[in-house]
Design an enzyme around this catalytic site. Structure first.
Site, PDB file in Angstrom:
ATOM      1  N   HIS A   1       0.836  -1.197   0.000  1.00 24.03           N
ATOM      2  CA  HIS A   1       0.000   0.000   0.000  1.00 24.03           C
ATOM      3  C   HIS A   1       0.878   1.258   0.000  1.00 24.03           C
ATOM      4  CE1 HIS A   1      -3.562  -2.437   0.699  1.00 24.03           C
ATOM      5  NE2 HIS A   1      -4.313  -1.348   0.664  1.00 24.03           N
TER       6      HIS A   1
ATOM      7  N   LYS B   1     -10.513  -9.583   5.764  1.00 25.96           N
ATOM      8  CA  LYS B   1     -11.281 -10.066   6.904  1.00 25.96           C
ATOM      9  C   LYS B   1     -11.336  -9.004   7.983  1.00 25.96           C
ATOM     10  CE  LYS B   1      -7.541 -12.247   9.588  1.00 25.96           C
ATOM     11  NZ  LYS B   1      -7.495 -11.623  10.905  1.00 25.96           N
TER      12      LYS B   1
END
Lengths: 198, 289
Positions: free
Chosen positions: A37, A105
């Site tokens: 990222h 998740k």
């Protein structure tokens, strides 16, 4: 019956996904965790071209177990990691690269929720720890980026998947958020439980 | 050549740990599946159970996070293998990392560099407990990062007791939501120095599901926390349901009058464990964890 989406998907399709929908995906998924990222956003800020085009694809919060085979890679286990770690960078990431699905998740925060609405994307849950099942849906590894420098876990794995799922949409572009609903239930339960402890 | 048999048993145990869920954990998941009524929770547990089955049959890691490798050694003081054991463990870790394979999971906190063989500095993590006898028992706990990130050291008010312990744990379980991959197993270290609380809590995870503390008061505390945790409604994967926690294990040590540490160490549903016994003659066997 789960609906299978073929990646890449367009904004309209992503915006049609709603909390509670169960889907699977076929096509190209790329993994990105904390390091990827940050590094992809640095590349974007400096105007550098990425080695692949993330637009319309699924961003998967995952660091797989991979084994080298015949000059390529075999993915043995590839469940999701905790998405909340990526929250500080995810809104900028979505705005910069336009993946249409985020798979992970545990859910994400308000910043990502707003970015899903603004850019047109959805967040899908796959059960944490279900790495062996996920790996079965990986048809092949198209490419891996950053492996030498960042290691197997943080590298960007470009995966061709076949009916990867079941994926449960838990955050959508219309503001739907299964975690927020659940949080309210848990807070109510907790208040009652705390009174019982004495 | 007996050193090789020790290394082989340790490498084999590492493989078993990450590919086969211990039977007590599997049974607990199956029980939870039978008792859940929420369709979402049932669906999540079905996937987890199917995943355990696939991993076992294929011999692949059931979770891609094969953990930080923790070793708890009950070292018989008369064993001739104590001096060699650390290097045996290191060799087994390197071998298992290549052969199973395990994910390289040891990241230098200052440089960010991940060692390819899981032998980054300070690793593998080995805790020694000297005991009488000539056997050495090595318990292996591959500790997943997502759930360890949910572990906490809480400093409780000193003028308190079980009530504040229960509240602190239940509050924490609720705050974790789905992030630590529930249904979780909770290890608690009550008291001790700060270091001891987290040590006891982590080591408590090795006890096995269904076990209860020998002290009936502590056992009662374990039961109460388990019951309350499962009433929070967090549920499997944090999506709601009656199964938030598979078990609670607490260990207790005395504390300083001015300090009340409570170590809360969370394991995800995939509480992976393995155990090796090294005998005095150098033979070594993998035993049920």
């Amino acid at each position: 019956m789960t609906h299978n989406l073929h990646l890449p998907i367009d904004e309209f399709t992503a915006r049609s996904l709603r909390v509670g929908n169960v889907i699977s995906v076929s096509g190209t998924v790329f993994t990105a965790r904390d390091v990827a990222h940050r590094r992809l956003l640095e590349a974007h800020a400096e105007g550098r071209r990425l080695p692949f085009d993330p637009a319309g694809l699924a961003l998967y919060h995952c660091g797989p177990v991979a084994r080298p085979v015949d000059g390529g890679w075999s993915i043995l286990s590839a469940g999701p990691t905790t998405s909340a770690r990526m929250e500080p960078l995810e809104p900028r990431f979505l705005a910069a690269f336009h993946p249409r699905l985020v798979i992970g998740k545990g859910g994400m925060g308000d910043g990502t929720q707003a970015a899903l609405a603004q850019g047109g994307a959805a967040y899908a849950h796959f059960p944490g720890g279900a790495g062996a099942i996920a790996a079965r849906h990986v048809a092949r590894v198209r490419a891996v980026h950053g492996l030498e420098e960042w290691g197997m876990t943080e590298a960007i794995w470009i995966l061709d998947v076949d009916r990867f799922g079941p994926l449960l949409i838990t955050m959508d572009s219309a503001g739907g958020n299964l975690y927020r609903d659940r949080r309210a239930d848990v807070a109510r339960n907790l208040a009652a439980l705390r009174k019982r402890i004495r | 050549m007996t050193r090789q048999s020790i290394e082989a048993a340790l490498a084999n145990a590492l493989r078993q740990a990450v590919t086969r869920l211990p039977t007590d954990v599997l049974s607990a998941l199956e029980r939870a599946r039978a008792e859940e009524t929420s369709p979402l929770a049932v669906g999540q547990l079905d996937i987890l159970l199917e995943n355990v089955d696939i991993a076992r049959r294929a011999g692949v890691p059931l979770c891609q996070d094969t953990g930080l490798l923790l070793f708890y050694v009950d070292a018989g003081a008369r064993s001739p293998w104590l001096g060699a054991l650390r290097s045996c463990i290191e060799s087994a870790v390197a071998q298992a990392t290549t052969d199973v394979p395990l994910r390289p999971n040891t990241v230098d906190p200052l440089t960010g560099v991940s060692a390819v063989d899981n032998l980054g500095r300070g690793m593998p993590w080995i805790r020694w407990n000297l005991v009488d006898g000539d056997d050495v028992v090595v318990s292996i706990l591959p500790k997943g990062g997502g759930s360890d990130a949910a572990s906490r050291l809480v400093m409780l008010p000193c003028d308190t007791g079980p009530v504040e312990i229960v509240r602190a744990v239940i509050d924490h379980v609720a705050a974790c939501e789905g992030k630590a991959c529930p249904p979780m197993v909770i290890g608690l270290g009550i008291g001790g120095p700060a270091e001891g609380a987290l040590f006891l809590a982590t080591r408590a995870l090795l006890r096995g599901l269904g076990s209860r503390h020998a002290d009936p008061d502590v056992a009662e505390l374990e039961d109460e926390i388990l019951d309350l945790a499962n009433r929070t409604g967090v549920g499997p994967a944090g999506l709601g349901g009656a199964t938030t926690c598979l078990d609670v294990h607490a260990e207790v040590a005395c504390r300083h009058p001015a300090c009340f540490p409570l170590g809360i160490v969370i394991s995800c549903w995939a509480e992976r464990r393995a155990k090796v016994v090294v005998h005095a003659d150098g033979s070594a066997e993998v035993v049920a964890p």
